[in-house]
Design an enzyme around this catalytic site. Structure first.
Site, PDB file in Angstrom:
ATOM      1  N   GLU A 378      85.175 -19.280   3.000  1.00  0.00           N
ATOM      2  CA  GLU A 378      86.601 -19.433   3.305  1.00  0.00           C
ATOM      3  C   GLU A 378      87.384 -20.038   2.147  1.00  0.00           C
ATOM      4  OE1 GLU A 378      87.054 -21.491   7.034  1.00  0.00           O
ATOM      5  OE2 GLU A 378      86.314 -19.790   8.198  1.00  0.00           O
ATOM      6  N   ASN A 432      83.921 -14.646   8.765  1.00  0.00           N
ATOM      7  CA  ASN A 432      84.013 -15.640   9.827  1.00  0.00           C
ATOM      8  C   ASN A 432      85.127 -15.203  10.770  1.00  0.00           C
ATOM      9  OD1 ASN A 432      82.194 -17.018   8.235  1.00  0.00           O
ATOM     10  ND2 ASN A 432      83.641 -18.563   7.534  1.00  0.00           N
ATOM     11  N   TYR A 438      90.338 -19.088  18.403  1.00  0.00           N
ATOM     12  CA  TYR A 438      91.573 -19.513  17.739  1.00  0.00           C
ATOM     13  C   TYR A 438      92.666 -18.458  17.875  1.00  0.00           C
ATOM     14  CZ  TYR A 438      88.795 -23.200  15.553  1.00  0.00           C
ATOM     15  OH  TYR A 438      87.971 -24.275  15.333  1.00  0.00           O
ATOM     16  N   TRP A 512      78.234 -19.778  15.043  1.00  0.00           N
ATOM     17  CA  TRP A 512      78.759 -21.068  14.608  1.00  0.00           C
ATOM     18  C   TRP A 512      78.957 -21.946  15.838  1.00  0.00           C
ATOM     19  CZ3 TRP A 512      78.736 -22.944   9.920  1.00  0.00           C
ATOM     20  CH2 TRP A 512      79.395 -24.154   9.677  1.00  0.00           C
ATOM     21  N   LYS A 533      81.316 -26.611  18.888  1.00  0.00           N
ATOM     22  CA  LYS A 533      80.947 -25.201  19.041  1.00  0.00           C
ATOM     23  C   LYS A 533      79.438 -24.999  19.132  1.00  0.00           C
ATOM     24  CE  LYS A 533      85.019 -23.333  16.702  1.00  0.00           C
ATOM     25  NZ  LYS A 533      85.595 -24.580  16.197  1.00  0.00           N
TER      26      LYS A 533
END
Length: 747
Positions: A378, A432, A438, A512, A533
Site C-alpha cells: 500500500e 488488498n 470499508y 487479513w 480482523k
C-alpha cells in the site's frame, strides 16, 4: 569449533535518553532489571490514543567471555527496533538501521581481562523519517525484542560480518529428468577448503577469494512439497585450515520447484497447489513483539489447525525461528520488507528500502518455504510518482540480482487503477481489497477480480489482504457491514471463500489477519488500540466463528462447530442455528431431543429451532464429533450485543435536516469532494473545515481518527473517503460537504 551463547538474562534498562557517562558502572541507579526479549511498548502500544512512548532507550550489561588466543567473539542481535547503536567499553562498534533483521559486531578488540561493558541504545522515534516503516496501521514496538547472542569462533571462520547471514547458501535446481543439483557456496575470512556433507554425500571445494563452491547431484531427490511433505535436507559445512577443522555451520534447505500461471494459479513441483492462507503480525497481547519460541510455535500450531498452506509474513522481516517453523510445517511463504503506506522521496529512505531488502533476501535465502519477495504494501497511499516507480523497480531488480530463483510481488490497495504501472513492475502481484467492510459490499469482490483478470490476462493476480472486524461482544440476527459482530465476520468470510472457489486464476489468497494485533492509532468498534480482523483473538485464547469456516474449507481434521455460542441471550422464540463442519452430515439436538439431520457442504443451517424460556442446551453431532452451547430465551435484548452509535449518545444525528443546494456543483478555482484531503488542508479555511468534519464523523461512527490515520487519508479524495466510510454518509451529507468546499477558494 563455534560456540553460541544466549545472553538474554541480567540486563539493565532505562526508559528514555541518558548521557553515555551516566550509564551505571555498578548498581542500578534507577535502572530496571529486565530479561530479553523486551519492549517498552507492550502495554502503551495496545491501549489506543496513538501516544505510545517513542524515543531512544538504553540497555546495558556486563559481558564475560573467555577466549583462547586463536578465537574471536561476535555479538549478534536478532531484532532491535528500529535504530540501534552498540557501545563496547564506551566505543561505538555498530550502528544498524531497520528494526527486523539480524546484525552483528566483533567484540574481540574490546574484551579486557575476559569482560566488557556493553551499552545499547535503541530508538523507535517518530523523527526517524528515512527508516521504514514510517507510517502504518500497526504499533512500532521499540526495544531489543528478540534474542541477543555471543558467537565464539576461531579467527578463521565462515563470514559473520556480512549483513547478518550464516555464510553458507544452498541453491537447488531440479532437472528435466527429475534429478537435482544443489550448489553450495560458503563465504569465509580465510582457510584452505570447505567440506560439504549432505545425505551421505561429500564434496570438497577450495577456498578462493574467501569463497568456496561445490555442487552435489541427487538422482532421486526427496522434494519439499508444502504441508503434504515438508522434507528438509541438512548440509553440514566444515571450514578447514592447514588440515584442521576450524569452523562448522549446519544449514537446512529443501529441493522443490514452483511456478505461477496467470490462468491456473500456483504450482508446486509441477502440480496444481492453490495457495490459500493467512497473514500474520508477530505481536501478542501484553507482550508486543517481545515473544519467545513458545509463542511463535503456538502461532504456527493455530495456523496449521485452521488448515492454511501459505502465510504472508507482514509487514516486515519475521524471526528466523518462525521461518524455520514455516519450513518444517510446509507453509509456502510470502516474505516482505516494511516499505509501506507513505513513500519518502529522499536518497536515505531509498537506500533504507534497498538495505532492508538485502538483509531480508540474504538472511532468508535458504528457507524452502519462501517463494516470493514482497517489495511494498500500500505504498501508493501517498500517491503515485515516477520516483516511487523507480524505487520499486530498483527493489525488483535487486531481488533478482541477489536471488534469481524466486519471484517478486507487491500488495496494492484497491485505489490503484487496474492499468497502473504498479501492476507491471513485479513478477506477480496482489491486491488488498476490503469490499464488504470499508467500502462496497462483499459481493463486489468477484466482479472486480474478473474485470482485472480480463484486462490483464497475462498478469498473475492474488489477494494479499481481505477481512473485516469481528469483536466477540457484538452479535446480530441480521448482520450488517460495519456492525463489528461475530456473525457478520463469519458471513463475510463465507462469501469470500465462495468467491475464491470459482476463480482458479488467483495465485494466492491471504486473510487479513490470522490474529488480532496492536495498532495504537485505532479506536474502532469500541475497542482501543487494536485491529480486530483476526480469526483468533489477540491473546490467542479464542478462535472466532470465522476461524471454523476456514477450517471447514481447508482442513481434513474432522470437526463440528456451533456458531454464535457467545450470542447467549435471545429474545426470539424461533431461531436458526448454524454449524460449520468438514463432515457430510450434522445432526442437531435441542434440550436433549433430536431436532434433525442435514446433509451439506461446510455450512449447515437449521431453521425453525424453538427455544424454551430460560436456558436451552444446543448440541451438534457428526459421528463421534460434538459441540455444545447454551442459549437463553429472555424478555429484553442484551444491549451489550450492539455497538452504541454516537458513543452512546442517543437522539438527533448531526446530519439530520441539513440544508443543501440539492446537487453536486464543481466551480473552477474552488474545492469540491473530488479534491484530495491533503490539498484541502493546505489552506487555513480547508484545515478548519476538515477538523470540524472529522469531529462530527468520528462522533457519529464512535471512532477516533488518529494522527496516523489522518496522514494516510490525505492522499484520498473526499469522495473516496466517503466511499470508505460507507452507509454513514448519506447523499445529503455528500452534497452538504461539497457545498461547504465550493465556498473555499484554491490558493
Amino acid at each position: 569449533m563455534r560456540n553460541i551463547i544466549a545472553i538474554n538474562d541480567g540486563w539493565l534498562f532505562h526508559k528514555g535518553p541518558v548521557k553515555k557517562d551516566k550509564i551505571p558502572k555498578k548498581g542500578k541507579r534507577n535502572w530496571e532489571s529486565i530479561n530479553l526479549p523486551h519492549t517498552w511498548n507492550n502495554l502503551d502500544g495496545q491501549d489506543g490514543g496513538s501516544n505510545y512512548y517513542r524515543d531512544k532507550c538504553w540497555y546495558c550489561r556486563e559481558i564475560k567471555v573467555s577466549l583462547n588466543a586463536d578465537e574471536e567473539v561476535y555479538i549478534e542481535f536478532e531484532g532491535a527496533n528500529s535504530v540501534c547503536d552498540v557501545y563496547a567499553g564506551g566505543e561505538l562498534i555498530a550502528h544498524h538501521e531497520g528494526g527486523f533483521s539480524t546484525f552483528r559486531a566483533n567484540l574481540t578488540p574490546y574484551i579486557k581481562r575476559g569482560k566488557v561493558k556493553l551499552s545499547v541504545a535503541v530508538d523507535n522515534s517518530e523523527k526517524l523519517r528515512d527508516i521504514y516503516p514510517t507510517t502504518a496501521d500497526f504499533t512500532f514496538f521499540g526495544g531489543l525484542y528478540r534474542s541477543v547472542k555471543l558467537v565464539v569462533v576461531n579467527k578463521t571462520h565462515f563470514d559473520l560480518s556480512y549483513l547478518g547471514t550464516k555464510g553458507v547458501t544452498a541453491t537447488p535446481k531440479v532437472n528435466d529428468d527429475g534429478s537435482a543439483d544443489v550448489t553450495f557456496t560458503a563465504y569465509t575470512n580465510g582457510g584452505n577448503e570447505v567440506v560439504f556433507e549432505v545425505d551421505g554425500k561429500k564434496a570438497t571445494a577450495t577456498v578462493q577469494n574467501n569463497t568456496a563452491t561445490a555442487t552435489v547431484h541427487f538422482d532421486k531427490p526427496h522434494l519439499w512439497h508444502g504441508v503434504v511433505d515438508p522434507y528438509l535436507y541438512t548440509v553440514n559445512t566444515t571450514l578447514v585450515k592447514d588440515g584442521e577443522s576450524v569452523d562448522g555451520v549446519a544449514v537446512r534447505f529443501g529441493i522443490r520447484t514452483f511456478a505461477v500461471d496467470p490462468e491456473k494459479g500456483f504450482f508446486l513441483n509441477g502440480k496444481s497447489y492453490p495457495l490459500r492462507g493467512v497473514s500474520r503480525h508477530q505481536d501478542r497481547e501484553n507482550m508486543g513483539w517481545a515473544i519467545t519460541e513458545k509463542e511463535h510455535r503456538e502461532d504456527m500450531e493455530l495456523i496449521k489447525d485452521v488448515g492454511a498452506n501459505t502465510i504472508r509474513l507482514a509487514h516486515y522481516q519475521h524471526s528466523q525461528y518462525f521461518y524455520d517453523l514455516c519450513d518444517e510445517y510446509g507453509m509456502v511463504v510470502w516474505a516482505e520488507i516494511p516499505f509501506i503506506s507513505v513513500f519518502v522521496d529522499t536518497p536515505a529512505a531509498r537506500e533504507n528500502t534497498l538495505s532492508q531488502m538485502k538483509e531480508l533476501v540474504l538472511q532468508n535465502y535458504n528457507h524452502a518455504s519462501i517463494v516470493c519477495w514482497g517489495i511494498e504494501n500500500e505504498i501508493s497511499i501517498g500517491g503515485e510518482s515516477e520516483a516511487l516507480y523507480d524505487n520499486l523497480r530498483a527493489l525488483h531488480n535487486l531481488c533478482h540480482e541477489l536471488d534469481p530463483t524466486r519471484l517478486t510481488t507487491l500488495a496494492n490497495m484497491t485505489m490503484v487503477e487496474m492499468d497502473s504501472p504498479f501492476n507491471f513492475i513485479t513478477d506477480i502481484l496482489s491486491y488488498n481489497h476490503y469490499f464488504g467492510w470499508y467500502i462496497g459490499e462483499v459481493e463486489e469482490n468477484g466482479p472486480w477480480l474478473d474485470e482485472f483478470h480480463k484486462l490483464n490476462p497475462t498478469r498473475a493476480l492474488g489477494i494479499s489482504e481481505y477481512g473485516c472486524e469481528g469483536i466477540l461482544m457484538y452479535h446480530n440476527d441480521n448482520p450488517q457491514r460495519q456492525d463489528y459482530s461475530e456473525e457478520y465476520q463469519a458471513y463475510y468470510h463465507e462469501e469470500m471463500l465462495k468467491t475464491f472457489e470459482t476463480r482458479p486464476y488467483l495465485w494466492s489468497t491471504h486473510v487479513w489477519n490470522m490474529f488480532d494485533f496492536g495498532s495504537d492509532m485505532r479506536d474502532e468498534g469500541g475497542v482501543k488500540g487494536r485491529n480486530n480482523k483476526g480469526l483468533v483473538t489477540y491473546d490467542r485464547k479464542i478462535k472466532k466463528d470465522s476461524f471454523y469456516i476456514y477450517k471447514a474449507w481447508w482442513s481434513n481434521d474432522p470437526f463440528v462447530h456451533l456458531c454464535s455460542s457467545r450470542y447467549v441471550d435471545r429474545t426470539e422464540k424461533i431461531v436458526k442455528i448454524k454449524a460449520y463442519s468438514n463432515q457430510k452430515t450434522v445432526t442437531l439436538y435441542v434440550n436433549g431431543k433430536e431436532f434433525g439431520t442435514l446433509e451439506g457442504d461446510k455450512v449447515f443451517v437449521f431453521e425453525g429451532v424453538e427455544l424454551n424460556k430460560g436456558e436451552n442446551t444446543i448440541e451438534a453431532k457428526s459421528g463421534n464429533l460434538t459441540d455444545k452451547m447454551v442459549l437463553k430465551l429472555v424478555d429484553e435484548p442484551n444491549e451489550s450485543y450492539v455497538l452504541k452509535a454516537n458513543g452512546g449518545n442517543e437522539g438527533k444525528n448531526w446530519f439530520d435536516g441539513l440544508e443543501t443546494s440539492g446537487q453536486l456543483t464543481f466551480k473552477e478555482g474552488f474545492f469540491s469532494v473530488k479534491d484530495k484531503l491533503g490539498d484541502i488542508m493546505k489552506t487555513e479555511e480547508g484545515e478548519k473545515f476538515v477538523r470540524e468534519m472529522i469531529e462530527k464523523i468520528s462522533k457519529e461512527m464512535n471512532m477516533n481518527v488518529s494522527k496516523g490515520m489522518l496522514t494516510m487519508a490525505k492522499s484520498f479524495t473526499i469522495e473516496k473517503i466517503f466511499d470508505m466510510v460507507g452507509s454513514h454518509v448519506t447523499p445529503d451529507v455528500k452534497i452538504w460537504v461539497n457545498d461547504k468546499l465550493q465556498a473555499i477558494e484554491k490558493k
